[in-house]
Write an enzyme that holds these catalytic residues in place. Sequence first.
Site, PDB file in Angstrom:
ATOM      1  N   ASP A   1      -5.847  15.197  -6.284  1.00 18.98           N
ATOM      2  CA  ASP A   1      -5.781  13.786  -5.880  1.00 18.98           C
ATOM      3  C   ASP A   1      -7.182  13.333  -5.508  1.00 18.98           C
ATOM      4  OD1 ASP A   1      -5.192  11.296  -4.820  1.00 18.98           O
ATOM      5  OD2 ASP A   1      -3.730  12.015  -3.365  1.00 18.98           O
ATOM      6  N   MET A   2      -7.648  12.239  -6.083  1.00 22.96           N
ATOM      7  CA  MET A   2      -9.008  11.779  -5.797  1.00 22.96           C
ATOM      8  C   MET A   2      -9.105  10.259  -5.845  1.00 22.96           C
ATOM      9  SD  MET A   2     -10.976  12.379  -9.436  1.00 22.96           S
ATOM     10  CE  MET A   2     -11.925  10.860  -9.373  1.00 22.96           C
TER      11      MET A   2
ATOM     12  N   GLY B   1      -7.544  20.448  -4.251  1.00 22.36           N
ATOM     13  CA  GLY B   1      -6.357  20.135  -3.457  1.00 22.36           C
ATOM     14  C   GLY B   1      -5.729  21.328  -2.757  1.00 22.36           C
TER      15      GLY B   1
ATOM     16  N   HIS C   1       0.856  -1.190   0.000  1.00 17.46           N
ATOM     17  CA  HIS C   1       0.000   0.000   0.000  1.00 17.46           C
ATOM     18  C   HIS C   1       0.889   1.236   0.000  1.00 17.46           C
ATOM     19  CE1 HIS C   1      -2.662   3.074   1.901  1.00 17.46           C
ATOM     20  NE2 HIS C   1      -3.537   2.526   1.087  1.00 17.46           N
TER      21      HIS C   1
END
Length: 355
Positions: free
Chosen positions: A180-181, A312, A122
Amino acid sequence: MQEVGTTLVDATELQDLMKQKLMKAGLKEEHAEETARHLTYADACGIHSHGTVRMAYYAERVAKGGVNRDPQISFEETSASTGIVHCDNGMGQYVCNIALDYAIGMAKKSGVAVVGAEKTGHSGMLSYYVKKAAENNLIAIAMCQSDPMVVPFGGSENYFGTNPLAFSAPKADGEPLVFDMATTVQAWGKVLDARSKHRSIPDTWAVDGEGNPTTNPSDVRGLLPIAGPKGYGLMMMIDVLSGTLMGLPFGKHVSSMYADLTKKRNLGQLYILIDPKKFTQLDAFKNQISQMVEELHEMPPAKGFDQVYLPGERSQIRYKEAMKNGIEVASDIYDYLRSDTVHFDKYNGKDAFAE
C-alpha cells in the site's frame, strides 16, 4: 519542537471508543462499527496517519451533515466483469467495504472484476480492502482519489491528490502479500500525525507556501510526488481511473477534505480483482508467492539492515504485536475519544493545510 505524550490503549477499548464517538455524532451502529474497526486496524499497523488522528475530523463531518448517515447503496452491473457501486456519499470505510464485497463476488463468478465505488467519503487505508480480497484467494489492486494537495513535477501549485495505490496476493501460508503506497513521498495523514505529536518531518516530504522544503508539519502547503515525474504520472493515472472513469470530479476539482464539512465529497475508488484459478492452479500460484517471500527473507541484508522485508510486512508484524500488547495513541486524542465532546471545530471552513 516538543513532542506530546502517547498512551498505550487496548485494541478492543480503542475500537469501542471510536464506535461510540461516531454513533454520538450520528452514524448508525453498523456504519460506526465498521469504520472503527478499520481505524483500529490502521493504528495497530502503525499507520497512524489513517487511524485515530482522523477521528475528530470524521465526527465533525458526520455531525455537520457532510456524510450521508443513511446512504441508499446500490450495485449497477455494467457487464459480466464490470460494475459501479453507487455509495450515496456514505461513510467511506463502510460503503467502500460493501463495494469490495460486490467486487469479490463478481471476481469469483467471472474471474475478473473491475468495480468502481462512486460518491464516497474518505475511505481510509487501502491495504484494509486488498487484504480482505487476498484472504478470499484473489489478487487485488485498489486505488482512490484524494484532495488536490500535491505540487506536480515542475509546477508551483497543487493539482492532484496523494492518490494511493494498493496491491495484494494470497500466499500458501501466513499473511497474504499486501502493498500500500501513496504516490507522494508521504501521505498527508503522516503530516497530520506529526502535527498531533508535535514532531518534525523530513525535508523531503513537502514544501511550504514559498515552495521551499520544510521540516515543520504546520508549515506544509504542498506535498511532493515520489520519484519526481514518475510519481506525478502515477497520481495522474489513478485520478483518471478512480475519478474520470466514473464521471467524478478530477484533479484540482476534487473536493477538499476540510473546506466545508457540511458538503458531501463525491470521491471515487476503484477495485481490480483477479481470480488466479482462471490463469493457473491456485495452489501452485500461492506456493510460488510463498517461495518468493522465503527467498527474499533468506537474502543477506545490506549494511544497516537486519533482514529483507516484503513491502507492507513490517506493518503486519506491528499489527500482531499491537493487537496483543496495545496500540500507541496520542494522549490528547485518547482524551478526546473518552470525552463527551463530538464537535471539534478546528477543521470547519479550513483548507487541507490549515492548523
